[in-house]
Design a protein around this motif. Structure first.
Motif, PDB file in Angstrom:
ATOM      1  N   LEU A  37     -14.238   6.019  -5.057  1.00 58.04           N
ATOM      2  CA  LEU A  37     -13.754   4.712  -5.471  1.00 58.04           C
ATOM      3  C   LEU A  37     -12.296   4.786  -5.913  1.00 58.04           C
ATOM      4  CD1 LEU A  37     -14.303   1.708  -6.066  1.00 58.04           C
ATOM      5  CD2 LEU A  37     -15.085   2.414  -8.342  1.00 58.04           C
ATOM      6  N   PHE A  38     -11.979   5.755  -6.760  1.00 55.52           N
ATOM      7  CA  PHE A  38     -10.612   5.885  -7.253  1.00 55.52           C
ATOM      8  C   PHE A  38      -9.648   6.145  -6.096  1.00 55.52           C
ATOM      9  CE2 PHE A  38      -7.029   8.297  -9.010  1.00 55.52           C
ATOM     10  CZ  PHE A  38      -6.576   7.376  -9.933  1.00 55.52           C
ATOM     11  N   LEU A  39     -10.035   7.028  -5.182  1.00 53.98           N
ATOM     12  CA  LEU A  39      -9.161   7.320  -4.044  1.00 53.98           C
ATOM     13  C   LEU A  39      -8.981   6.092  -3.160  1.00 53.98           C
ATOM     14  CD1 LEU A  39     -10.309  10.912  -3.105  1.00 53.98           C
ATOM     15  CD2 LEU A  39      -8.182  10.231  -4.219  1.00 53.98           C
ATOM     16  N   ARG A  40     -10.032   5.334  -2.948  1.00 52.51           N
ATOM     17  CA  ARG A  40      -9.929   4.108  -2.153  1.00 52.51           C
ATOM     18  C   ARG A  40      -8.983   3.126  -2.855  1.00 52.51           C
ATOM     19  NH1 ARG A  40     -15.253   2.323  -1.531  1.00 52.51           N
ATOM     20  NH2 ARG A  40     -14.994   0.808  -3.193  1.00 52.51           N
ATOM     21  N   TRP A  41      -9.096   3.007  -4.174  1.00 52.70           N
ATOM     22  CA  TRP A  41      -8.204   2.139  -4.927  1.00 52.70           C
ATOM     23  C   TRP A  41      -6.759   2.588  -4.774  1.00 52.70           C
ATOM     24  CZ3 TRP A  41     -10.491   1.612 -10.534  1.00 52.70           C
ATOM     25  CH2 TRP A  41     -11.615   0.780 -10.505  1.00 52.70           C
ATOM     26  N   PHE A  42      -6.551   3.881  -4.910  1.00 46.10           N
ATOM     27  CA  PHE A  42      -5.194   4.386  -5.025  1.00 46.10           C
ATOM     28  C   PHE A  42      -4.488   4.602  -3.692  1.00 46.10           C
ATOM     29  CE2 PHE A  42      -1.678   7.079  -6.211  1.00 46.10           C
ATOM     30  CZ  PHE A  42      -1.224   6.389  -7.307  1.00 46.10           C
ATOM     31  N   LYS A  43      -5.231   4.747  -2.634  1.00 52.51           N
ATOM     32  CA  LYS A  43      -4.591   5.054  -1.357  1.00 52.51           C
ATOM     33  C   LYS A  43      -4.189   3.814  -0.573  1.00 52.51           C
ATOM     34  CE  LYS A  43      -6.070   9.715  -0.580  1.00 52.51           C
ATOM     35  NZ  LYS A  43      -6.602  10.664   0.383  1.00 52.51           N
ATOM     36  N   GLY A  44      -3.894   2.743  -1.287  1.00 53.05           N
ATOM     37  CA  GLY A  44      -3.385   1.545  -0.640  1.00 53.05           C
ATOM     38  C   GLY A  44      -2.029   1.819  -0.007  1.00 53.05           C
ATOM     39  N   TYR A  45      -1.622   0.957   0.865  1.00 47.49           N
ATOM     40  CA  TYR A  45      -0.397   1.161   1.635  1.00 47.49           C
ATOM     41  C   TYR A  45       0.825   1.396   0.752  1.00 47.49           C
ATOM     42  CZ  TYR A  45       3.359   0.390   4.937  1.00 47.49           C
ATOM     43  OH  TYR A  45       4.493   0.540   5.684  1.00 47.49           O
ATOM     44  N   GLU A  46       1.045   0.546  -0.237  1.00 41.15           N
ATOM     45  CA  GLU A  46       2.230   0.686  -1.085  1.00 41.15           C
ATOM     46  C   GLU A  46       2.200   1.992  -1.874  1.00 41.15           C
ATOM     47  OE1 GLU A  46       5.059  -1.136  -1.157  1.00 41.15           O
ATOM     48  OE2 GLU A  46       4.134  -2.077   0.580  1.00 41.15           O
ATOM     49  N   GLN A  47       1.027   2.375  -2.366  1.00 41.92           N
ATOM     50  CA  GLN A  47       0.932   3.605  -3.137  1.00 41.92           C
ATOM     51  C   GLN A  47       1.236   4.827  -2.270  1.00 41.92           C
ATOM     52  OE1 GLN A  47      -1.471   1.141  -3.451  1.00 41.92           O
ATOM     53  NE2 GLN A  47      -0.581   0.443  -5.362  1.00 41.92           N
ATOM     54  N   LYS A  48       0.838   4.801  -0.997  1.00 42.17           N
ATOM     55  CA  LYS A  48       1.086   5.937  -0.100  1.00 42.17           C
ATOM     56  C   LYS A  48       2.575   6.200   0.066  1.00 42.17           C
ATOM     57  CE  LYS A  48      -2.861   6.329   2.926  1.00 42.17           C
ATOM     58  NZ  LYS A  48      -3.344   6.220   4.296  1.00 42.17           N
ATOM     59  N   LYS A  49       3.380   5.131   0.009  1.00 42.48           N
ATOM     60  CA  LYS A  49       4.816   5.314   0.174  1.00 42.48           C
ATOM     61  C   LYS A  49       5.448   5.977  -1.048  1.00 42.48           C
ATOM     62  CE  LYS A  49       5.597   0.944   1.706  1.00 42.48           C
ATOM     63  NZ  LYS A  49       6.461  -0.203   2.039  1.00 42.48           N
ATOM     64  N   LYS A  50       4.924   5.684  -2.231  1.00 43.65           N
ATOM     65  CA  LYS A  50       5.549   6.150  -3.463  1.00 43.65           C
ATOM     66  C   LYS A  50       4.964   7.436  -4.027  1.00 43.65           C
ATOM     67  CE  LYS A  50       5.924   1.477  -5.074  1.00 43.65           C
ATOM     68  NZ  LYS A  50       5.605   0.604  -6.187  1.00 43.65           N
ATOM     69  N   TYR A  51       3.677   7.665  -3.784  1.00 39.60           N
ATOM     70  CA  TYR A  51       2.979   8.755  -4.464  1.00 39.60           C
ATOM     71  C   TYR A  51       2.258   9.665  -3.489  1.00 39.60           C
ATOM     72  CZ  TYR A  51       3.522   5.275  -8.121  1.00 39.60           C
ATOM     73  OH  TYR A  51       4.042   4.345  -8.975  1.00 39.60           O
ATOM     74  N   ASP A  52       2.090  10.890  -3.935  1.00 40.07           N
ATOM     75  CA  ASP A  52       1.214  11.824  -3.227  1.00 40.07           C
ATOM     76  C   ASP A  52       0.035  12.060  -4.152  1.00 40.07           C
ATOM     77  OD1 ASP A  52       0.108  13.661  -1.504  1.00 40.07           O
ATOM     78  OD2 ASP A  52       1.806  15.033  -1.545  1.00 40.07           O
TER      79      ASP A  52
END
Length: 163
Positions: free
Chosen positions: A104-119
């Motif tokens: 659940l947390f990974l699904r929440w966090f791996k949104g498109y915008e987050q992928k650009k800013k964070y690893d």
């Protein structure tokens, strides 16, 4: 840790976030109270790191609520705005639901915008037949990005090798 701006959170988070001591609280439309906190971690020499903790204070089942995800992401974004540091996340193992929490947390966090800013790096460590799900979240712009990623990967590999 630098305090998060609840005023800025009110502009972007769908649920109102209030600070209570060292926690950031929000209540959902289903009357579920969530608490977010960041606990200092000294285990990475020369770097600031914090454990991210999200807890359901109401201890009630939380229906699929996209506003919870959006509020949590806003809180994490505000954390990184105020603290260009490292976040660590470990899923609670108390009720054997850690795999579901991790997904659940990974699904929440791996949104498109987050992928650009964070690893986000993840690992599953098993000890005494209990799986512990860990994650490292780091801004791609962090000045020691490569060193932190390498350290995380090395530590996880070392732990698994010695088990």
């Amino acid at each position: 840790m630098n305090e998060l701006s609840t005023a800025r959170l009110q502009l972007s988070a769908p649920y109102a976030v209030v600070k209570d001591h060292d926690e950031y609280l929000f209540r959902t439309d289903n009357d579920i109270l969530f608490a977010v906190s960041f606990l200092s971690y000294d285990g990475i020499p020369g770097l600031k790191a914090y454990w991210f903790d999200l807890s359901n204070r109401s201890h009630k089942a939380s229906p699929n609520d996209s506003k919870v995800r959006e509020t949590v992401i806003c809180i994490i974004e505000e954390f990184f705005w105020q603290n260009p540091d490292i976040l660590l996340y470990m899923c609670d193992t108390a009720d054997d639901q850690q795999a579901m929490r991790s997904r659940l947390f990974l699904r929440w966090f791996k949104g498109y915008e987050q992928k650009k800013k964070y690893d986000i790096r993840t690992a599953v460590l098993t000890e005494d037949s209990i799986d512990t799900y860990l994650a490292l979240i780091i801004q791609r712009s962090h000045p020691q990005y490569k060193e932190v990623i390498d350290l995380f990967d090395t530590e996880i590999a070392s732990f698994k090798e010695h088990k």
